[in-house]
Enzyme design. Structure first.
Site: not given
Length: 374
Positions: A202, A329
């Protein structure tokens, strides 16, 4: 679905309504959804991050404080969504999302000195495993580690797989400015491969060494800096020979591959050109395959925060549905927008199944009796 048929679908996606020989259409609302980049936190972690630990850049502190600022008991709506299981379940139910694959929000344990970061990671993983045990059909999870303590990270990867039954590992990009291609992190990569734990790489704000030009106009965060950081990190791993040394290592990159798929041709071309001119002088290594080809052997991408049918069509064409996973997300992006995007996507039934849930089931070894079997 053949590549030629898929390109017929893509041409339709770029032009307008979908018409194809296979009658491709948006998938039915009953297709299960596993969302694979879904952030969570704890009140204790958020308080510790608000204190500005040494692993955060000043730009990162400013950016995250802006996102998470608010009134009412000192917690913003974003904080509430990160920390509340009940709020998360309510939003999942309202939008027809079957499961969240939970991962600790940036920068997680990587913000802290090595030993403290390792302690924070263990505590987070124990809490995450408890959440999953309480809601086994709604949540799976990625273990947090503190790469700045490689030895503790190796032990935590093994514990996460064997004792906590977690489904992979989250690393929020650089740790104190260091990237995973560096030799000190080889034991972590070896442990990920040995335990068959996929790594979700990430992004976060650029490291202190590169942050300068990003500090204006909000460019250090998700507007641009996250993608610049995430793509740099993955390319360092490719060109550092990580996937040649660990050929079974699996890495997941969000936001439709952080833009890298659009540069495949140029990256491959420049790699060949430089190697022919003595690229070893620049630190380039001979790779077993072209840089872009690691996206077919080691790398997966997700749809997180990139809700465009045209972008999906492009990635589908060059990577195939087997390399793409649905993601929202949450809570940084809207669940309703993400679900509308994927529900209306011009996909064949088999491609829709791959992207919406089967790839996640297979890659992260998610065993959920409430969903179709793999």
């Amino acid at each position: 679905m053949t590549q030629l048929d898929r390109r017929t679908v893509i041409a339709g996606a770029l032009a307008g309504p979908i018409i194809s020989a296979e009658g491709v259409r948006a998938q039915p609302s009953g297709t299960p959804l596993i969302a694979t980049e879904e952030a969570y936190a704890t009140p204790e972690l958020m308080a510790a991050l608000d204190a500005g630990p040494p692993g955060m850049t000043e730009a990162e502190k400013t950016y995250t404080a802006l996102l998470r600022s608010g009134t009412g008991a000192g917690a913003s709506e974003l904080n509430r969504k990160l920390c509340s299981v009940e709020a998360r379940l309510a939003e999942m139910d309202a939008n027809g999302v079957d499961m969240h694959l939970l991962s600790i929000t940036i920068p997680g344990p990587q913000a802290f000195p090595p030993k403290e970061g390792a302690r924070v990671a263990r505590s987070l993983n124990d809490g995450l495993a408890a959440i999953i045990r309480a809601h086994p059909t709604r949540f799976a999870g990625l273990a947090a580690i503190a790469p700045q303590d490689p030895q503790a990270s190796v032990a935590e990867i093994e514990r996460a797989r064997k004792d906590l039954a977690l489904n992979g590992v989250i690393i929020n990009s650089h740790s104190f400015g260091e990237y995973l291609d560096e030799p000190k992190f080889r034991p972590i990569l070896a442990a990920l491969e040995a335990q068959d734990m996929p790594l979700y790489l990430h992004p976060r704000s650029p490291s202190q060494a590169m942050i300068g030009p990003y500090e204006n106009y909000g460019l250090s965060g998700a507007l641009w800096g996250y993608g610049a950081d995430g793509s740099l990190h993955l390319l360092r791993m490719i060109f550092g020979g990580v996937f040649d040394e660990f050929p079974r290592l699996k890495v997941v990159l969000g936001h439709m591959g952080e833009g890298i798929p659009y540069y495949f041709t140029r990256i491959d071309n420049r790699y060949r050109n430089l190697m022919a001119r003595g690229g070893e002088k620049l630190g380039l290594k001979p790779l077993r395959q072209l840089p872009s080809q690691y996206f077919k052997s080691n790398v997966y991408i997700t749809t997180s925060g990139t809700f465009s049918h045209k972008v999906l069509a492009y990635c589908l064409d060059i990577l195939g549905a087997e390399r793409i996973l649905f993601a929202i997300d949450y809570p940084y992006e809207r669940s309703d927008e993400a679900v509308r995007f994927i529900r209306s996507a011009p996909l064949s039934p088999i491609d829709a199944e791959h992207i919406c849930f089967r790839n996640a089931q297979t890659l992260f070894r998610i065993r959920n009796p409430a969903l179709p079997k793999i």
